[in-house]
Structure formats: C-alpha cells, structure tokens
Design an enzyme around this catalytic site. Structure first.
Site, PDB file in Angstrom:
ATOM      1  N   GLU A   1      20.530 -40.754 -17.197  1.00 40.04           N
ATOM      2  CA  GLU A   1      21.184 -41.315 -16.007  1.00 40.04           C
ATOM      3  C   GLU A   1      20.183 -41.872 -15.007  1.00 40.04           C
ATOM      4  OE1 GLU A   1      23.491 -38.558 -13.655  1.00 40.04           O
ATOM      5  OE2 GLU A   1      24.386 -40.204 -12.524  1.00 40.04           O
TER       6      GLU A   1
ATOM      7  N   ASP B   1      22.192 -36.236 -19.146  1.00 40.35           N
ATOM      8  CA  ASP B   1      22.461 -36.111 -17.716  1.00 40.35           C
ATOM      9  C   ASP B   1      21.609 -34.935 -17.221  1.00 40.35           C
ATOM     10  OD1 ASP B   1      23.406 -35.861 -15.150  1.00 40.35           O
ATOM     11  OD2 ASP B   1      25.468 -36.351 -15.703  1.00 40.35           O
TER      12      ASP B   1
ATOM     13  N   ILE C   1      21.094 -33.522 -14.274  1.00 37.63           N
ATOM     14  CA  ILE C   1      21.919 -32.550 -13.534  1.00 37.63           C
ATOM     15  C   ILE C   1      23.320 -33.162 -13.466  1.00 37.63           C
ATOM     16  CG2 ILE C   1      22.387 -31.281 -11.405  1.00 37.63           C
ATOM     17  CD1 ILE C   1      19.503 -31.536 -10.575  1.00 37.63           C
ATOM     18  N   ASP C   2      24.274 -32.563 -14.102  1.00 28.37           N
ATOM     19  CA  ASP C   2      25.654 -33.006 -13.919  1.00 28.37           C
ATOM     20  C   ASP C   2      26.283 -32.066 -12.905  1.00 28.37           C
ATOM     21  OD1 ASP C   2      27.912 -34.735 -14.586  1.00 28.37           O
ATOM     22  OD2 ASP C   2      28.814 -32.872 -15.279  1.00 28.37           O
TER      23      ASP C   2
ATOM     24  N   THR D   1      25.441 -32.973  -9.259  1.00 26.47           N
ATOM     25  CA  THR D   1      24.387 -33.037  -8.236  1.00 26.47           C
ATOM     26  C   THR D   1      24.916 -32.664  -6.849  1.00 26.47           C
ATOM     27  OG1 THR D   1      23.156 -34.682  -9.476  1.00 26.47           O
ATOM     28  CG2 THR D   1      22.691 -34.580  -7.132  1.00 26.47           C
TER      29      THR D   1
ATOM     30  N   ASP E   1      27.810 -38.172 -19.116  1.00 31.84           N
ATOM     31  CA  ASP E   1      28.706 -37.102 -18.648  1.00 31.84           C
ATOM     32  C   ASP E   1      29.463 -36.469 -19.821  1.00 31.84           C
ATOM     33  OD1 ASP E   1      28.368 -37.673 -15.782  1.00 31.84           O
ATOM     34  OD2 ASP E   1      29.566 -39.472 -16.151  1.00 31.84           O
TER      35      ASP E   1
HETATM   36  C1  IPD Z   1      29.447 -36.453 -11.554  1.00 34.73           C
HETATM   37  C2  IPD Z   1      30.135 -35.162 -11.902  1.00 34.73           C
HETATM   38  C3  IPD Z   1      31.490 -35.102 -11.243  1.00 34.73           C
HETATM   39  C4  IPD Z   1      32.350 -36.269 -11.619  1.00 34.73           C
HETATM   40  C5  IPD Z   1      31.645 -37.558 -11.306  1.00 34.73           C
HETATM   41  C6  IPD Z   1      30.286 -37.597 -11.991  1.00 34.73           C
HETATM   42  P1  IPD Z   1      26.749 -36.383 -11.379  1.00 34.73           P
HETATM   43  O1  IPD Z   1      28.168 -36.534 -12.185  1.00 34.73           O
HETATM   44  O2  IPD Z   1      30.310 -35.029 -13.281  1.00 34.73           O
HETATM   45  O3  IPD Z   1      32.201 -33.950 -11.635  1.00 34.73           O
HETATM   46  O4  IPD Z   1      33.565 -36.220 -10.906  1.00 34.73           O
HETATM   47  O5  IPD Z   1      32.453 -38.617 -11.764  1.00 34.73           O
HETATM   48  O6  IPD Z   1      29.632 -38.796 -11.666  1.00 34.73           O
HETATM   49  O7  IPD Z   1      26.647 -37.571 -10.483  1.00 34.73           O
HETATM   50  O8  IPD Z   1      26.786 -35.116 -10.640  1.00 34.73           O
HETATM   51  O9  IPD Z   1      25.786 -36.428 -12.510  1.00 34.73           O
HETATM   52 CA    CA Z   2      27.114 -36.785 -14.356  1.00 36.42          CA
HETATM   53 CA    CA Z   3      23.636 -36.531 -12.948  1.00 37.82          CA
END
Ligand code: IPD
Ligand code: CA
Ligand code: CA
Length: 284
Positions: A77, A104, A106-107, A109, A232
């Site tokens: 990402e 990803d 950190i999913d 963030t 994701d």
């Molecule tokens: C997000 C998370 C969040 C989701 C967003 C994503 P990130 O990823 O997965 O739950 O609702 O659509 O973008 O930005 O924390 O890697």
């Molecule tokens: Ca994510």
């Molecule tokens: Ca992320």
C-alpha cells in the site's frame, strides 16, 4: 509435484514461513510503536492516514521478502500513490507477475493512531494471479491467521471453520466506513441502513483484513465493504475460502485480485446479503 509446489520451497524457506516471519516481525515492531509514533500524514483525504510506522512496516516486509525471493514482485500500500485510481493502476501494473506479494503493512491505521487495539499486518502471495498464501497477524492479541491454498486455514495452530448461521436475522455482520467520502462511503452507508435492521447486529471495527479473518474464524458471520484494495482483501479471501466460506464481489462474481466491492460470509448467507445490498442500491 507441480511447478508451483516445487518452487514454493527455496533454500529450505517456504513461502508461508517467510510470510509468517514477516508478519510476526512487523507486528511486534508496530506494537512497540503504539501511542509512540512520530509523524502523522494525511493521504487521499483527512480520513486516510499514514504514519512512519506504516512505511517502516512495509519496508521491513519488502526487504525480508525480496531477500528470500529476489525475483518476486511486490505490491504494498505505501508504495502506491493515494486514491482509488492509483490503486487500480498499481495492481494492473503487476497483476500478471508470476509471484506477487500483496501487503498491507498496517490495516487499521486509524485504530493504530488512536490506540484502539484492532489492527493487523496482512500479507498474501499470489501465483499467476491466484492467492496461494494468506497471513493476517494481530499483534495486540498475538493472533496469527494462516492459510495455504488447498491446505486449510489455521489460527493458534487450530483449523478454522466459518460459522453456521443460515439467515441474516441470526448473524453478526461487519462492514467499514471507507476513507473515500465521494463514492465509497455514501454507497456503504446505504448498505448499513439496509443491513443493520436485518441482522442480529453490525460491527464496524476499522480493519477490513481482520474482519475477513474473523469471518474465517467463525467470529463474524459475514462482511462487506465498498471501495477496498487488493492489499485489504487478498490474505483474508484465502483465509475464508480455506475455512469453508465464500468471497465474491457485490454482484456475486467469485473473488479475484481486482475485487474492490466485496461480500464475504460463511456461504449460507451470501445470497441473502448480496440480495439485501442490491435491493438497497448499495452494491456500488
Ligand atoms: C482501511 C481499513 C478500514 C476500511 C478502509 C480501509 P487502512 O485500511 O481496512 O477498515 O474501512 O476502507 O482503507 O487504511 O487502515 O490500511
Ligand atoms: Ca487497508
Ligand atoms: Ca494500511
């Protein structure tokens, strides 16, 4: 032995072992940085955040992966310009690669930034466009979710199995509030308005990859979200498939790396969930 199986062990390190090692190392480091990050930047919108910890985690994973497998391709990402168009293009650029790592770092963030302990590292390996390894690691609970194509999915070394609910009425379903407030958020909110009254309850905990892992583990009955990216979903999609569940796009087409509008469930709920979203005009 197939060509792919043969190539899955290089210098005695299997793809899965490397994925697990990367996720564990990155996750442990991220945990030490909770409440302790130095810089917070805005990406696509004020709802789309990045810290030096996201970037450092991706750097660590990338260098470990490429040390073991220097010829493999890597899609992370933080190596991609913000916004949906750039994400779609970045995937298109590498999608045909023989071996593609999709990461990803950190999913969740926003959760990490606020100290809300629900985020993960998500690492997938695709072979000719098909995910063959998926690892999701939650460092706060020290939970490692691992799947290998055709070999099942495990958490704490125990085989995972999706839940058994047959109808939305008895189900616990999750979704997200996407950072793209032009298109994805309004579409998803339509889905929330339609689904919330039909399910036992709805959860929006802020990490798509961890929600997917929870569907695999039978802790959630289903999950949907509009406007997600390959990083994701890739690992979580294999976790769910290998736990007996189903992952499609919001039209019911089978999951592939390009899916952005996802519906995932124990399988039994899939049609009802898609039908309810379609009726609400919320499939994107
Ligand atoms: C997000 C998370 C969040 C989701 C967003 C994503 P990130 O990823 O997965 O739950 O609702 O659509 O973008 O930005 O924390 O890697
Ligand atoms: Ca994510
Ligand atoms: Ca992320």
């Amino acid at each position: 032995m197939s060509e792919q199986q043969n190539a899955s062990v290089v210098g005695s390190k299997s793809f899965t072992a490397v994925a697990i090692n990367c996720a564990a190392k990155a996750g442990e480091w991220i945990k030490t940085k909770l409440g302790n990050y130095a810089s917070l930047d805005i990406k696509y919108s004020s709802h789309d955040l990045v810290t030096e910890v996201d970037k450092g985690s991706e750097k660590l994973i990338r260098s470990l992966v490429l040390t073991h497998f220097p010829t493999h391709s890597f899609l992370g990402e933080e190596g991609v310009e913000p916004g949906p168009e750039a994400s779609v293009q970045a995937l298109a650029d590498v999608r045909e690669a023989e071996y593609l790592w999709i990461v990803d770092p950190i999913d969740g963030t926003t959760n990490f930034v606020h100290g809300f302990p629900f985020f993960c590292v998500s690492i997938a390996l695709a072979y000719k466009g098909e995910v063959i390894v998926g690892v999701v690691y939650d460092p706060m609970k020290d939970e490692l979710f691992v799947a290998e194509k055709g070999k099942g999915a495990y958490v704490h070394g125990k085989r995972m199995q999706v839940s058994g609910e047959e109808t939305l009425r008895g189900s616990l379903v999750a979704t997200g509030f996407p950072a793209d407030h032009h298109y994805a958020l309004p579409m998803n909110l339509k889905g929330v308005a339609a689904i919330a009254p039909q399910v036992r309850n709805l959860r929006v905990a802020g990490s798509a990859a961890l929600h997917m892992a929870y569907v695999a583990a039978g802790r959630l009955s289903g999950f949907w979200e509009i406007g997600l990216n390959s990083w994701d979903l890739a690992a979580g999609a294999l976790l769910i498939a290998e736990s007996g569940g189903v992952v499609t796009d919001t039209s019911g087409e089978p999951y592939h790396l390009g899916v952005r509008n996802v519906v995932a469930s124990n399988g039994k709920l899939q049609d009802e969930l898609i039908g309810a979203l379609a009726k609400a005009g919320a499939i994107g």
